[in-house]
Enzyme design. Structure first.
Site, PDB file in Angstrom:
ATOM      1  N   ASP A 100       0.785  -1.157  -0.047  1.00 28.28           N
ATOM      2  CA  ASP A 100      -0.007   0.063   0.102  1.00 28.28           C
ATOM      3  C   ASP A 100       0.993   1.225   0.045  1.00 28.28           C
ATOM      4  OD1 ASP A 100       0.663  -0.792   2.524  1.00 28.28           O
ATOM      5  OD2 ASP A 100      -0.180   0.871   3.332  1.00 28.28           O
ATOM      6  N   GLU A 195       0.126  -1.086   5.587  1.00 25.65           N
ATOM      7  CA  GLU A 195       1.075  -0.880   6.442  1.00 25.65           C
ATOM      8  C   GLU A 195       0.939   0.573   7.115  1.00 25.65           C
ATOM      9  OE1 GLU A 195       5.065   0.808   8.013  1.00 25.65           O
ATOM     10  OE2 GLU A 195       3.792   1.447   6.393  1.00 25.65           O
TER      11      GLU A 195
HETATM   12 ZN   LIG Z   1       6.696   1.950   4.183  1.00 26.32          ZN
END
Ligand SMILES: [Zn+2]
Length: 452
Positions: A100, A195
């Site tokens: 992401d 994340e």
């Molecule tokens: Zn990162």
């Protein structure tokens, strides 16, 4: 019993730098074009469906290069195995990167530009010529003369965070699967979503990875090996006021917004904020304020490298809330603090081998290792806390989360070489020092008491 010869450090003869450079450039270009922006407001996992576009591509590419056990979990992680070339009690090493990109800046329509053989001048990005990468402003760029620099085009982030990590791990896996003469144990690969919004580590991830040690490829400067992150708590402040029609409000209205503003105003402003601290200092950061005269909320994050400091920040906030509460008994002010993640050092300092081997691997490929504490968290913070020691390694990414983001292809290349060496060291050092620790022992380490 495995016999793994102590081979000299990898040189250009065993790894073709130009081949690596080309592959890394192609991979980063391909992955960066896919919009994988995470969304904090979403309640699904992954937070955005579009992350599957890259996750599925990685499933296909891993299968194509001959990785084993390739699968996409129901929580949106791609897992795979590179089978061992050495036998014996070699710890399983996992390599992780997140697919992401940050919600902070547009990740739609990313158009990567390769500036080959960088000459050291200002880089003006074509889609917004006010976005200029100047080595005066960014000294690390000035040190990359002769490198191939990849940037976005001016209106988006690049997403080298963490597609540089994805490209490095994919290139490494392809290289190792093609060169079965390179010694290493069982390697697990993990590509995770979300994340950037702190949801990259699903509860099942440590068990699904089934590794003894892991590294995230999510760091910056050449040689960076991070094993210290912030410890983090989050605070929700709720202010309940007394709402009434403003026309009849005399002596009755208790405006929650005013009280919330007083709390913000009473908190330290010239110390203890993100904008007034650096190095090893912690902070109290109010990052969201919302509400009405009837009720208002403040979202606050608390950060420190040490638990004493973190606790003190929480107590300070609670004290401020109590003080404002005392000025207005008709209001109700509550402050609840929840744990987010913990400094991975509390666990890693009990066994520094993952860091020592990474440092050794750097030196063997002529890179100076450096460990500076990260003023943030990584997926590794959570994984380490869950019993899987996971320091963070460099990829080269710079100026992340905005239009000035860039990465040197040669830094990615060096990271790939370093990982080949690191995996070799795990295989060879296992002969004298390490044995695959039983699960019970790993559990014991995860229960290390970090309090106090
Ligand atoms: Zn990162």
């Amino acid at each position: 019993m495995a016999t793994v010869p102590i081979t000299p450090p990898m040189t250009q003869s065993t790894i073709e730098r130009s081949t690596l450079d080309r592959e890394l450039t192609e991979r980063l270009d391909r992955y960066a074009r896919i919009d994988t922006q995470a969304d904090e407001r979403s309640t699904t996992s992954p937070s955005t469906k579009k992350q599957y576009d890259l996750l599925r591509m990685l499933v296909d590419e891993l299968s194509a290069i001959g990785a084993e056990d390739v699968r996409l979990t129901d929580y949106g992680a791609v897992l795979a195995t590179v089978p061992p070339t050495s036998s014996g009690d070699i710890p399983t090493v996992a390599l992780l990167a997140h697919v992401d990109t940050a919600p902070a800046f547009s990740g739609t329509g990313v158009n990567p530009i390769v500036h080959r053989n960088y000459a050291g001048d200002d880089i003006i990005l074509p889609d917004d010529p006010t976005v200029v990468l100047s080595p005066k402003q960014f000294p690390y760029l000035g040190a990359k003369i002769g490198d191939d620099i990849i940037t976005a085009s001016g209106t988006t982030l690049l997403g080298a965070d963490d597609k540089a990590g994805v490209a490095i791990i994919m290139t490494l896996a392809r290289h190792l699967l093609e060169h079965r003469e390179l010694p290493h144990g069982r390697i697990r690969i993990g590509f995770t979503p979300d994340e950037e919004i702190g949801r990259g580590v699903h509860a099942n991830l440590p068990a699904d990875l089934d590794a003894d040690v892991a590294y995230t490829l999510d760091g910056a400067e050449l040689g960076e090996i991070v094993y210290e992150t912030f410890s983090a708590d989050k605070a929700d402040v709720h202010v309940q006021g007394v709402s009434i029609h403003p026309g009849q409000a005399k002596d009755k209205l208790v405006n929650a917004l005013h009280l919330a503003a007083m709390i913000v105003d009473t908190l330290p402003q010239v110390t203890l904020t993100p904008e007034t601290t650096d190095g090893r200092q912690g902070f109290v950061h109010v990052y969201q304020m919302s509400g009405s005269p009837a009720a208002a909320g403040l979202q606050v994050i608390l950060r420190d490298f040490e638990l004493d400091g973190l606790r003190a920040h929480g107590e300070l906030l609670q004290q401020v809330c109590a003080t404002i509460q005392a000025t207005e008994p008709r209001a109700r002010i509550t402050c609840s603090i929840t744990q987010q993640y913990r400094n991975m050092r509390y666990w890693l300092e009990h066994d520094m081998r993952p860091i020592e081997l990474a440092r050794d691997a750097c030196r063997r490929v002529s890179i100076n290792p450096a460990s500076t504490p990260t003023r943030g968290g990584t997926d590794g913070s959570r994984l380490t806390e869950l019993g899987l020691p996971t320091p963070n390694l460099f990829t080269g990414m710079q100026n992340i989360h905005g239009p000035h983001e860039w990465v040197s292809v040669q830094d990615m290349s060096r990271a790939t070489e370093m990982c080949v060496e690191l995996l070799r060291l795990w295989a060879t050092s296992a002969q004298d020092a390490g044995r695959r620790r039983p699960a019970s022992e790993r559990q014991a380490q995860s229960a290390v008491d970090w309090v106090g």
